[in-house]
Write an enzyme that holds these catalytic residues in place. Structure first.
Site, PDB file in Angstrom:
ATOM      1  N   LYS A  48      -4.473   6.423   3.330  1.00  0.00           N
ATOM      2  CA  LYS A  48      -4.191   5.002   3.052  1.00  0.00           C
ATOM      3  C   LYS A  48      -3.938   4.241   4.350  1.00  0.00           C
ATOM      4  CE  LYS A  48      -2.277   6.159  -1.456  1.00  0.00           C
ATOM      5  NZ  LYS A  48      -1.069   6.343  -2.275  1.00  0.00           N
ATOM      6  N   GLN A  92       5.311   6.168  -2.645  1.00  0.00           N
ATOM      7  CA  GLN A  92       4.379   7.274  -2.861  1.00  0.00           C
ATOM      8  C   GLN A  92       4.965   8.271  -3.877  1.00  0.00           C
ATOM      9  OE1 GLN A  92       1.243   7.531  -1.543  1.00  0.00           O
ATOM     10  NE2 GLN A  92       0.937   9.419  -2.694  1.00  0.00           N
ATOM     11  N   ASP A 115       0.731  -0.750  -6.448  1.00  0.00           N
ATOM     12  CA  ASP A 115       0.296   0.332  -7.338  1.00  0.00           C
ATOM     13  C   ASP A 115       0.226  -0.079  -8.808  1.00  0.00           C
ATOM     14  OD1 ASP A 115      -0.359   2.473  -5.755  1.00  0.00           O
ATOM     15  OD2 ASP A 115       1.673   3.302  -5.700  1.00  0.00           O
TER      16      ASP A 115
END
Ligand code: NAD
Length: 278
Positions: A48, A92, A115
């Protein structure tokens, strides 16, 4: 059999993202919060950060020790919520077991939730479809299917796996596309897969899906990222076995993964538009 090349599609989408970024008068800032040193997470975070750099996005890693408490992580999230220089962030997953990942999503500011997993954005997606932020993997898979002209309307899709990050939001995204979705999981009798025009597997079980389970000419989307007994990267699908029976398959690597990453940046741009229109 057709290979559904997620990497090539992600490269095309990256060009569009760069064009959108050029229109901004500032460089967006994305923060990734990683708790602990989970091997796979370190790798995904690395991908990422690298992609952000290639796109010209200012990405920063906040790497916290595994011993970080739930309260300390919540404080870190609140700091990001209050930091005006941060346009979007990711916590994460998975977080260490002593932290309640569902509770964490209560604290993620929906206006910075790249997200799409915050309680608010998950609820908005449930109620209103695509108007808000859709989690990366589901969004990427729908884009792969559309880009390859694989119809969804009225088609039977077997969605294997019911996680909050893939199975549940993807089944919702597919319903929004007017597919007939069969939710499958560890207790499902796989005979039902024979009815499916599209089989999507997100289980984490290497080589679970074999040719004898699927319908002739089915499309197979392989979400799994696993290591086989020789430590080789492999999906949930026995690619060699299904390749002569399926119409199309996403490879691992090079299928769903690159689109999941690119969707983070599509979502960041969407959030920036929301922030600007506030
Ligand atoms: P998870 O690990 O939270 O849950 C797995 C799901 O699979 C559960 O719902 C379970 O019921 C089901 N399942 C497990 N074994 C099964 C079996 N034998 N038969 C049928 N169903 C079974 O799921 P997750 O977090 O969605 O991850 C699933 C896989 O997808 C993992 O390999 C993960 O690494 C991968 N993944 C890949 C991407 C990507 O971008 N390619 C993104 C997210 C997850």
């Amino acid at each position: 059999m057709k290979i559904l090349d997620g990497k090539a599609l992600a490269n095309k989408k990256a060009i569009l993202i760069k064009e959108e970024l050029k229109k901004l008068s500032f460089t967006p800032k994305l923060v990734i919060v990683l708790v602990g040193d989970d091997f796979a997470s370190l790798k995904y975070v690395g991908h990422k950060l690298k992609k952000a750099e290639a796109l010209g996005i200012n990405a920063e890693l906040v790497h916290l020790p595994k011993s970080t408490t739930q309260d300390e992580l919540i404080k870190q999230i609140q700091k990001l919520n209050n930091d005006k220089s941060v346009h979007g962030y990711i916590v994460q997953l998975p977080v260490p077991k002593h932290i309640d990942d569902k509770l964490i999503q209560e604290y993620v500011d929906p206006s910075k939730d790249v997200d799409g997993l915050s309680t608010m954005n998950a609820g908005r997606f449930f109620q209103s479809g695509y108007n808000y932020i859709v989690p990366g993997t589901p969004s990427g898979i729908v884009q792969i299917l559309k880009d390859n002209d694989i119809p969804l309307k009225g088609k039977v899709v077997a969605m294997i796996g019911r996680s909050n990050i893939v199975g549940k939001p993807l089944s919702l995204a597919l319903l929004n596309e007017n597919a007939t979705v069969i939710m499958c999981h560890s207790r499902t009798d796989f005979k039902i897969l024979k009815q499916a025009d599209i089989v999507i597997s997100a289980t984490g079980v290497p080589h679970l899906i074999k040719a004898n389970m699927i319908k002739e000419n089915a499309t197979i989307i392989d979400v799994g990222i696993n290591r086989d007994k020789n430590n080789k990267l492999t999906g949930d699908v026995d690619f060699e076995d299904v390749k002569d029976k399926a119409y199309a398959v996403t490879p691992v690597p090079g299928g769903v993964g690159p689109m999941t990453i690119i969707c983070i940046f599509q979502n960041l741009l969407k959030l920036i538009k929301f922030q600007q229109n506030k």
